[in-house]
Design a protein around this motif. Structure first.
Motif, PDB file in Angstrom:
ATOM      1  N   GLU A 226      -7.651   1.908  -3.325  1.00 19.68           N
ATOM      2  CA  GLU A 226      -8.624   1.231  -4.184  1.00 19.68           C
ATOM      3  C   GLU A 226      -8.068   0.920  -5.566  1.00 19.68           C
ATOM      4  O   GLU A 226      -8.803   0.694  -6.508  1.00 19.68           O
ATOM      5  N   ASP A 227      -6.771   0.921  -5.685  1.00 24.73           N
ATOM      6  CA  ASP A 227      -6.159   0.601  -6.970  1.00 24.73           C
ATOM      7  C   ASP A 227      -5.030  -0.391  -6.740  1.00 24.73           C
ATOM      8  O   ASP A 227      -3.928  -0.244  -7.257  1.00 24.73           O
ATOM      9  N   ALA A 228      -5.306  -1.382  -5.938  1.00 20.83           N
ATOM     10  CA  ALA A 228      -4.278  -2.327  -5.528  1.00 20.83           C
ATOM     11  C   ALA A 228      -4.203  -3.512  -6.473  1.00 20.83           C
ATOM     12  O   ALA A 228      -5.009  -3.691  -7.372  1.00 20.83           O
TER      13      ALA A 228
ATOM     14  N   SER B 219      -0.460   6.904  -7.169  1.00 23.59           N
ATOM     15  CA  SER B 219      -1.753   7.019  -7.857  1.00 23.59           C
ATOM     16  C   SER B 219      -2.888   7.419  -6.912  1.00 23.59           C
ATOM     17  O   SER B 219      -4.048   7.449  -7.316  1.00 23.59           O
ATOM     18  N   LEU B 220      -2.566   7.752  -5.655  1.00 26.40           N
ATOM     19  CA  LEU B 220      -3.585   8.074  -4.658  1.00 26.40           C
ATOM     20  C   LEU B 220      -4.188   9.459  -4.918  1.00 26.40           C
ATOM     21  O   LEU B 220      -3.503  10.485  -4.889  1.00 26.40           O
TER      22      LEU B 220
ATOM     23  N   ARG C 274       2.527   6.710 -12.794  1.00 27.63           N
ATOM     24  CA  ARG C 274       3.096   7.892 -12.153  1.00 27.63           C
ATOM     25  C   ARG C 274       4.282   7.553 -11.259  1.00 27.63           C
ATOM     26  O   ARG C 274       4.937   8.460 -10.735  1.00 27.63           O
ATOM     27  N   SER C 275       4.561   6.263 -11.055  1.00 26.29           N
ATOM     28  CA  SER C 275       5.627   5.874 -10.128  1.00 26.29           C
ATOM     29  C   SER C 275       6.939   5.558 -10.829  1.00 26.29           C
ATOM     30  O   SER C 275       7.966   5.365 -10.182  1.00 26.29           O
TER      31      SER C 275
ATOM     32  N   ILE D   1       4.617   1.530  -3.857  1.00 24.21           N
ATOM     33  CA  ILE D   1       4.921   2.792  -4.527  1.00 24.21           C
ATOM     34  C   ILE D   1       3.817   3.183  -5.505  1.00 24.21           C
ATOM     35  O   ILE D   1       3.439   4.355  -5.594  1.00 24.21           O
ATOM     36  N   GLU D   2       3.235   2.190  -6.213  1.00 27.56           N
ATOM     37  CA  GLU D   2       2.167   2.503  -7.168  1.00 27.56           C
ATOM     38  C   GLU D   2       0.926   3.021  -6.448  1.00 27.56           C
ATOM     39  O   GLU D   2       0.213   3.892  -6.956  1.00 27.56           O
TER      40      GLU D   2
END
Length: 425
Positions: A293-295, A279-280, A338-339, A274-275
């Motif tokens: 790229e934010d894993a 955040s995509l 944002r999630s 979900i994050e």
């Protein structure tokens, strides 16, 4: 003789015995004694309740490890310390210290132990446990939410151990036992708390603010059992079936929650967290793939094929975005997450559909993984798609990765029987 009163040379004094177990923390004195500065019994009886009340609050504070009633003498001690630190002349410093000794003795006469504590804190013979907390947190490379959690954990520790001199192996073991059996915290939570305190304690030792070189936290909490209990297995997150995902999708549509409907649609065709989806940014959305790229781990940095059923929605969201994110206009919490809010809405939605605590948004990711496994997709391919560590050394360490075409073909296997609509205008 009236309670808590004692007559000495015609004057009345307030007196209160200190419990034996707490005497070391209060300067080693057996009792509090303070002159009420009156020869009148009536006046003494009027004054004594306030004095006794302050002493009892102090005793209770020491018993609980609550520093609040001690804040006055701590503030004074730190002001003294600041004054001493500003003096460069040794002779002048000795003169100031001698004055502080007399002031400390005067405080000890009214509140046994406080004056001694003030002087030792001022001269750094004693250190407050939480004094360097913010300095330690500033050295950490963690997200803001994790920093706040570690701050909370160490503050809990400092409430129990106000001074670093109070921290010892047996004292820590007793505290851990209290957390587990009196406060009834879960072993996992206690392990997290102890881990934060252990890191902070090591920092204090490096700064010379904690006595000794040993680790009082070592093996203080029983290790996590290797074999999961029945309760743990029952509480383990489960995967939705494809049919259950469709039920959730239709429930979101019926509710009229378009953002949540789109989020579920994105998750069921990508297997993303979900994050990752919330955040995509559009800069990471290409014609046929999503660049994550934010894993949470290095393996999580990956390219996810855009399933053919997902393409229309991705194109629509990209064209109508108002803030540079694929999912526009999501609210953020104080950490910029944002999630958070939409995740709570999903929680309410799945609960309303009869799903328990073992079903969460992450369960959709498990649905995708289950479908890939059932279709016979190689684990190394599934791992590259979902952002998991590749399980073997040959593929995980030496392989340059799976060709994107292979991942795209594997991903087209994903299907949800019963879906009668596409989430796009």
């Amino acid at each position: 003789m009236p309670k808590y009163l004692q007559k000495r040379r015609r004057r009345w004094y307030a007196v209160l015995d200190i419990p034996k177990a707490l005497r070391p923390a209060l300067g080693g004195h057996a009792r509090f004694v303070e002159s009420l500065k009156t020869e009148s019994l009536t006046e003494a009886e009027r004054k004594v309740p306030q004095v006794i009340g302050q002493w009892k609050a102090l005793i209770e504070a020491v018993r609980r490890g609550d520093p609040a009633p001690l804040a006055d003498h701590q503030a004074t001690a730190l002001a003294w310390r600041e004054q001493l630190d500003s003096i460069t002349d040794e002779e002048e410093r000795e003169g100031v210290e001698s004055v502080m000794v007399e002031l400390a003795k005067e405080r000890d006469r009214t509140t046994p132990g406080q004056g001694t504590a003030m002087f030792k804190l001022a001269t750094r013979q004693w250190e407050q446990t939480d004094e360097l907390l913010e300095d330690w947190l500033a050295t950490l490379d963690n997200e803001a939410k994790t920093i706040d959690m570690k701050r909370s954990d160490v503050l809990r520790f400092s409430q129990r151990f106000r001074l670093t001199k109070d921290v010892g192996r047996q004292a820590v073991l007793d505290w851990v036992d209290h957390l587990l059996h009196e406060e009834r915290l879960s072993p996992a939570t206690v392990r997290r708390i102890v881990s934060a305190c252990r890191g902070y304690w090591a920092f204090l030792q490096r700064r010379g603010s904690a006595a000794g070189t040993g680790d009082p936290f070592s093996k203080a909490v029983p290790p996590a059992p290797r074999k999961k209990t029945k309760a743990q297995l029952a509480a383990q997150r489960k995967a939705f079936t494809p049919e259950q995902v469709v039920v959730l999708l239709e429930a979101a549509e019926t509710k009229g929650d378009t953002p949540l409907l789109r989020l579920i649609w994105l998750a069921m065709w990508t297997g993303c967290r979900i994050e990752e989806l919330c955040s995509l940014r559009l800069s990471h959305v290409l014609a046929d793939r999503l660049q994550i790229e934010d894993a949470k781990s290095e393996a999580g940095w990956r390219e996810v094929p855009v399933h053919s059923r997902l393409l229309p929605l991705v194109h629509e969201l990209s064209a109508t975005s108002r803030d540079g994110y694929l999912l526009s206009d999501l609210s953020t919490n104080k950490y910029g997450d944002r999630s958070n809010a939409i995740g709570k809405r999903f929680g309410h939605l799945k609960t309303a559909q009869g799903f328990g605590r073992d079903y969460v948004f992450h369960s959709i990711r498990k649905t995708v993984a289950t479908q890939l496994e059932a279709a016979g997709v190689q684990e190394s391919v599934s791992a590259r798609i979902l952002g998991h560590e590749v399980p073997t050394m040959t593929y995980g360490l030496y392989s340059g990765g799976v060709p994107f075409q292979v991942k795209r073909e594997a991903f087209e296997i994903i299907d949800y029987p019963g879906v009668t609509f596409a989430v796009s205008s």
